[in-house]
Design a protein around this motif. Sequence first.
Motif, PDB file in Angstrom:
ATOM      1  N   GLU A 132       2.245  -2.694  -1.397  1.00  0.00           N
ATOM      2  CA  GLU A 132       3.569  -2.265  -0.938  1.00  0.00           C
ATOM      3  C   GLU A 132       3.665  -0.750  -0.913  1.00  0.00           C
ATOM      4  O   GLU A 132       4.221  -0.155   0.009  1.00  0.00           O
ATOM      5  CB  GLU A 132       4.655  -2.811  -1.873  1.00  0.00           C
ATOM      6  CG  GLU A 132       5.005  -4.264  -1.627  1.00  0.00           C
ATOM      7  CD  GLU A 132       5.896  -4.840  -2.737  1.00  0.00           C
ATOM      8  OE1 GLU A 132       6.075  -6.063  -2.735  1.00  0.00           O
ATOM      9  OE2 GLU A 132       6.375  -4.061  -3.597  1.00  0.00           O
ATOM     10  N   LEU A 133       3.117  -0.114  -1.962  1.00  0.00           N
ATOM     11  CA  LEU A 133       3.200   1.348  -2.029  1.00  0.00           C
ATOM     12  C   LEU A 133       2.352   2.002  -0.944  1.00  0.00           C
ATOM     13  O   LEU A 133       2.785   2.973  -0.322  1.00  0.00           O
ATOM     14  CB  LEU A 133       2.776   1.835  -3.419  1.00  0.00           C
ATOM     15  CG  LEU A 133       3.824   1.612  -4.514  1.00  0.00           C
ATOM     16  CD1 LEU A 133       3.229   1.848  -5.896  1.00  0.00           C
ATOM     17  CD2 LEU A 133       5.024   2.538  -4.305  1.00  0.00           C
ATOM     18  N   LEU A 134       1.155   1.463  -0.717  1.00  0.00           N
ATOM     19  CA  LEU A 134       0.323   2.033   0.365  1.00  0.00           C
ATOM     20  C   LEU A 134       1.031   1.865   1.709  1.00  0.00           C
ATOM     21  O   LEU A 134       0.976   2.751   2.568  1.00  0.00           O
ATOM     22  CB  LEU A 134      -1.065   1.385   0.375  1.00  0.00           C
ATOM     23  CG  LEU A 134      -2.020   1.912  -0.703  1.00  0.00           C
ATOM     24  CD1 LEU A 134      -3.320   1.114  -0.702  1.00  0.00           C
ATOM     25  CD2 LEU A 134      -2.312   3.397  -0.505  1.00  0.00           C
ATOM     26  N   ASP A 135       1.713   0.743   1.865  1.00  0.00           N
ATOM     27  CA  ASP A 135       2.510   0.517   3.063  1.00  0.00           C
ATOM     28  C   ASP A 135       3.631   1.560   3.137  1.00  0.00           C
ATOM     29  O   ASP A 135       3.845   2.211   4.171  1.00  0.00           O
ATOM     30  CB  ASP A 135       3.071  -0.910   3.005  1.00  0.00           C
ATOM     31  CG  ASP A 135       3.699  -1.331   4.314  1.00  0.00           C
ATOM     32  OD1 ASP A 135       3.467  -0.650   5.328  1.00  0.00           O
ATOM     33  OD2 ASP A 135       4.428  -2.338   4.304  1.00  0.00           O
ATOM     34  N   ALA A 136       4.310   1.777   2.001  1.00  0.00           N
ATOM     35  CA  ALA A 136       5.448   2.706   1.965  1.00  0.00           C
ATOM     36  C   ALA A 136       5.024   4.143   2.262  1.00  0.00           C
ATOM     37  O   ALA A 136       5.811   4.933   2.784  1.00  0.00           O
ATOM     38  CB  ALA A 136       6.139   2.637   0.599  1.00  0.00           C
ATOM     39  N   VAL A 137       3.785   4.502   1.915  1.00  0.00           N
ATOM     40  CA  VAL A 137       3.332   5.879   2.199  1.00  0.00           C
ATOM     41  C   VAL A 137       2.620   5.972   3.552  1.00  0.00           C
ATOM     42  O   VAL A 137       2.036   7.006   3.878  1.00  0.00           O
ATOM     43  CB  VAL A 137       2.416   6.445   1.073  1.00  0.00           C
ATOM     44  CG1 VAL A 137       3.166   6.492  -0.255  1.00  0.00           C
ATOM     45  CG2 VAL A 137       1.117   5.658   0.942  1.00  0.00           C
ATOM     46  N   GLY A 138       2.665   4.884   4.330  1.00  0.00           N
ATOM     47  CA  GLY A 138       2.144   4.938   5.691  1.00  0.00           C
ATOM     48  C   GLY A 138       0.667   4.638   5.807  1.00  0.00           C
ATOM     49  O   GLY A 138       0.035   5.031   6.786  1.00  0.00           O
ATOM     50  N   LEU A 139       0.104   3.925   4.812  1.00  0.00           N
ATOM     51  CA  LEU A 139      -1.336   3.662   4.827  1.00  0.00           C
ATOM     52  C   LEU A 139      -1.666   2.174   4.894  1.00  0.00           C
ATOM     53  O   LEU A 139      -2.763   1.761   4.489  1.00  0.00           O
ATOM     54  CB  LEU A 139      -2.005   4.290   3.595  1.00  0.00           C
ATOM     55  CG  LEU A 139      -2.107   5.816   3.616  1.00  0.00           C
ATOM     56  CD1 LEU A 139      -2.716   6.319   2.318  1.00  0.00           C
ATOM     57  CD2 LEU A 139      -2.925   6.296   4.801  1.00  0.00           C
ATOM     58  N   ALA A 140      -0.743   1.364   5.430  1.00  0.00           N
ATOM     59  CA  ALA A 140      -1.062  -0.055   5.616  1.00  0.00           C
ATOM     60  C   ALA A 140      -2.309  -0.165   6.476  1.00  0.00           C
ATOM     61  O   ALA A 140      -2.451   0.564   7.462  1.00  0.00           O
ATOM     62  CB  ALA A 140       0.113  -0.766   6.281  1.00  0.00           C
ATOM     63  N   ALA A 163       0.908   7.578  -8.131  1.00  0.00           N
ATOM     64  CA  ALA A 163       1.890   8.117  -9.086  1.00  0.00           C
ATOM     65  C   ALA A 163       3.072   7.175  -9.272  1.00  0.00           C
ATOM     66  O   ALA A 163       3.749   7.226 -10.299  1.00  0.00           O
ATOM     67  CB  ALA A 163       2.381   9.483  -8.609  1.00  0.00           C
ATOM     68  N   LEU A 164       3.320   6.312  -8.266  1.00  0.00           N
ATOM     69  CA  LEU A 164       4.502   5.441  -8.328  1.00  0.00           C
ATOM     70  C   LEU A 164       4.196   4.045  -8.868  1.00  0.00           C
ATOM     71  O   LEU A 164       5.119   3.256  -9.077  1.00  0.00           O
ATOM     72  CB  LEU A 164       5.127   5.335  -6.936  1.00  0.00           C
ATOM     73  CG  LEU A 164       5.733   6.635  -6.393  1.00  0.00           C
ATOM     74  CD1 LEU A 164       6.137   6.458  -4.924  1.00  0.00           C
ATOM     75  CD2 LEU A 164       6.936   7.069  -7.225  1.00  0.00           C
TER      76      LEU A 164
END
Length: 230
Positions: A132-140, A163-164
Amino acid sequence: MTPAADGAGVVLRDVVKTFPLGDGERLAAVDGVSLTLEPGSLTALTGPSGSGKSTLLHLIGAIERADSGSIAVDGRELTAASRAQLAAYRRGVGFVFQRFHLLPALTALDNVLVPVLPYRNLGFDRAERARELLDAVGLAGRESALPSRLSGGQQQRVAIARALITRPRLLLADEPTGNLDSHTGRAILDLLLGLRERHHVTIVLSTHDASIAAECERVVDLLDGRPAVR
Ligand SMILES: Nc1ncnc2c1ncn2[C@@H]1O[C@H](COP(=O)(O)OP(=O)(O)O)[C@@H](O)[C@H]1O
Ligand SMILES: [Mg+2]
């Protein structure tokens, strides 16, 4: 923009941190700083090299201990905390660095998971949250990429996701755009602004870049370890 209500609140009072100069003298890297960071706020620390930005971030993140003064996070005093209490506190703080500090042999997904490796029970599904976090930072879609296959901006995105992962209420970023071109740096700042909204986190970043600082709701300009009077 409504600040996140459950980010950490930080109150610094007369905080001093000195380092030995080698000739018996001591240099005050942070020299009597008083500052209140509201929950969910975004603060930029600016000032020339050596003005105390990194040291102040290290004090707030309990990487360094203050010589004197008070640092209270959500009313809990860091200067009075035991080593075990500080270790527990640090787990609730996310750190982002100028040079990303990804582990080169690990994929993007595994880099994001590094901070939670020591823990058996987290109360959430770690792999799901990392995705989810990788998706949220634009790295899906880039979960399996090694850092060497990612651009600088993408590597910093992985570092922000990392970090999150512990669900921090406080995110400290030391020149997060310092190794990036201005366009990429701006995109990273926009990402941090968006994440603050979504993940309810208080953010303090340091920057040399006036255009980055100008986008932050508050700027604390340091000179010789103190808020500058200019
Ligand atoms: N671990 C250390 N040992 C000795 N001096 C240090 C240490 N860390 C920082 N300093 C000194 O403290 C001052 C503030 O440094 P720093 O917080 O890194 O500033 P900035 O991040 O604004 O460049 C500088 O003069 C630096 O040389
Ligand atoms: Mg620094």
